[in-house]
Design a protein around this motif. Structure first.
Motif, PDB file in Angstrom:
ATOM      1  N   VAL A  93       0.812  46.130  -0.989  1.00 47.86           N
ATOM      2  CA  VAL A  93       0.786  46.659  -2.355  1.00 47.86           C
ATOM      3  C   VAL A  93       1.399  45.653  -3.322  1.00 47.86           C
ATOM      4  N   LEU A  94       2.538  45.084  -2.948  1.00 47.44           N
ATOM      5  CA  LEU A  94       3.207  44.097  -3.803  1.00 47.44           C
ATOM      6  C   LEU A  94       2.325  42.869  -4.009  1.00 47.44           C
ATOM      7  N   LEU A  95       1.682  42.399  -2.949  1.00 46.51           N
ATOM      8  CA  LEU A  95       0.814  41.221  -3.062  1.00 46.51           C
ATOM      9  C   LEU A  95      -0.374  41.498  -3.980  1.00 46.51           C
ATOM     10  N   VAL A  96      -0.948  42.703  -3.888  1.00 49.97           N
ATOM     11  CA  VAL A  96      -2.090  43.056  -4.737  1.00 49.97           C
ATOM     12  C   VAL A  96      -1.666  43.113  -6.207  1.00 49.97           C
ATOM     13  N   LEU A  97      -0.488  43.646  -6.481  1.00 47.70           N
ATOM     14  CA  LEU A  97      -0.002  43.703  -7.866  1.00 47.70           C
ATOM     15  C   LEU A  97       0.241  42.299  -8.420  1.00 47.70           C
TER      16      LEU A  97
END
Length: 315
Positions: A93-97
């Motif tokens: 999730v953090l990488l996608v954001l």
């Protein structure tokens, strides 16, 4: 009181429009006013509203971002692919954001540094992001086998859909940004007259880059929520979402020419579009005919926008 109402004429008119729309749909659409359906409207509106806050800033700055629909699908596919590759979901999730912020920043940089029209930049992204998502997934949904994550997009807190709570929290945040910060005032100044803003010391290129970065982050967040709701990353998701978002923002009174708009107006526009789309479905209107109605709404909103701007300038 009269001066307050005249300053909020667009919002007051939208409230009246929503009341009229609800009255019409309550009579014409079965089960429209049921609590369950109203929660459905709120949940669906969240997937428009979350990005709409960023789109409002983009339009106020005098730009446009039509890449958000494919960006949502791309974010969902990347998330699902990372999860399937063994990356822990919180990290994915953090990488996608971060990736969403990077894509938005690149779009803003191209617009600001090389003066490429934002429509062209985001049109290129519109094509590229959808294509990349299809290549990564082979145009087949990638299932996310995590039921706790799936409840994040389809669950509720105190009876209110979680995506709707996120949308409303972000509404408060972006209302504060737009009305109470130097950056917010700079966005209005750039949209009103970029050259005058530059001469007054406002970093126009930086402002443009940031609004696109915000749009990218919000598109990625929406992609994560949609993947959670669907239980998969789907390259065909969010088709046409960008038009509902732009329609909601423009219906809310934000000028396509920059320099004018409010988050409250956008919120009302989001609820108007959400109720309209839901009502058309419940009435059994043909999907192609729904496109005609939504196209008419966008055209009418733009015409009203142009007329109101002309009236203000003629005073």
């Amino acid at each position: 009181m009269s001066s307050f109402l005249s300053g909020r004429a667009n919002e007051v008119g939208l409230v009246v429009g929503i009341v009229v729309l609800y009255a019409f749909l309550a009579f014409m659409a079965p089960n429209f006013l049921t609590p369950a359906n109203q929660l459905n409207i709120l949940r669906d509106a969240a997937f428009v509203g979350i990005i709409a806050w960023g789109m409002t800033l983009v339009l106020i700055s005098g730009e446009i971002d039509i890449s958000v629909g494919p960006h949502v699908a791309f974010a969902g596919v990347v998330l699902a692919k990372l999860a399937a590759s063994g990356v822990p979901l919180p990290m994915a999730v953090l990488l996608v954001l971060v990736l969403g912020a990077f894509i938005g920043t690149v779009a803003g940089f191209l617009r600001a540094r090389f003066e490429v029209p934002s429509f062209i930049v985001t049109l290129s992204l519109w094509l590229a992001l959808r294509g990349i998502a299809q290549v990564i997934s082979n145009a087949v949904p990638i299932v996310i086998m995590d039921f706790d994550f799936q409840r994040f997009g389809s669950g509720a807190l105190f009876g209110i859909p979680i995506p709707a709570i996120i949308m409303l929290v972000l509404f408060v945040v972006f209302t504060f940004i737009a009305t109470r910060t130097v950056f917010g005032r700079s966005v209005y100044a750039v949209g009103g007259n970029a050259e005058a803003a530059r001469l007054s010391g406002i970093p126009v290129a930086k402002v443009r880059t940031i609004v696109f970065a915000i749009s990218g982050v919000l598109a990625a967040l929406t992609g994560i929520l949609m993947a959670s709701r669907l239980g998969s990353g789907n390259s065909g998701a969010a088709t046409g979402l960008e038009f509902d978002i732009i329609a909601a923002v423009v219906v809310g009174g934000t000028s396509l020419f920059g320099g004018r708009g409010t988050m409250l107006g956008t919120l009302l526009g989001v609820m108007f579009i959400g109720a309209l789309v839901n009502g058309l479905v419940l009435m059994g209107v043909d999907p192609f005919a729904q496109g005609i109605v939504r196209g008419f709404v966008i055209l009418a909103a733009v015409m009203i926008n142009i007329i109101s701007i002309r009236r203000v300038r003629s005073r």
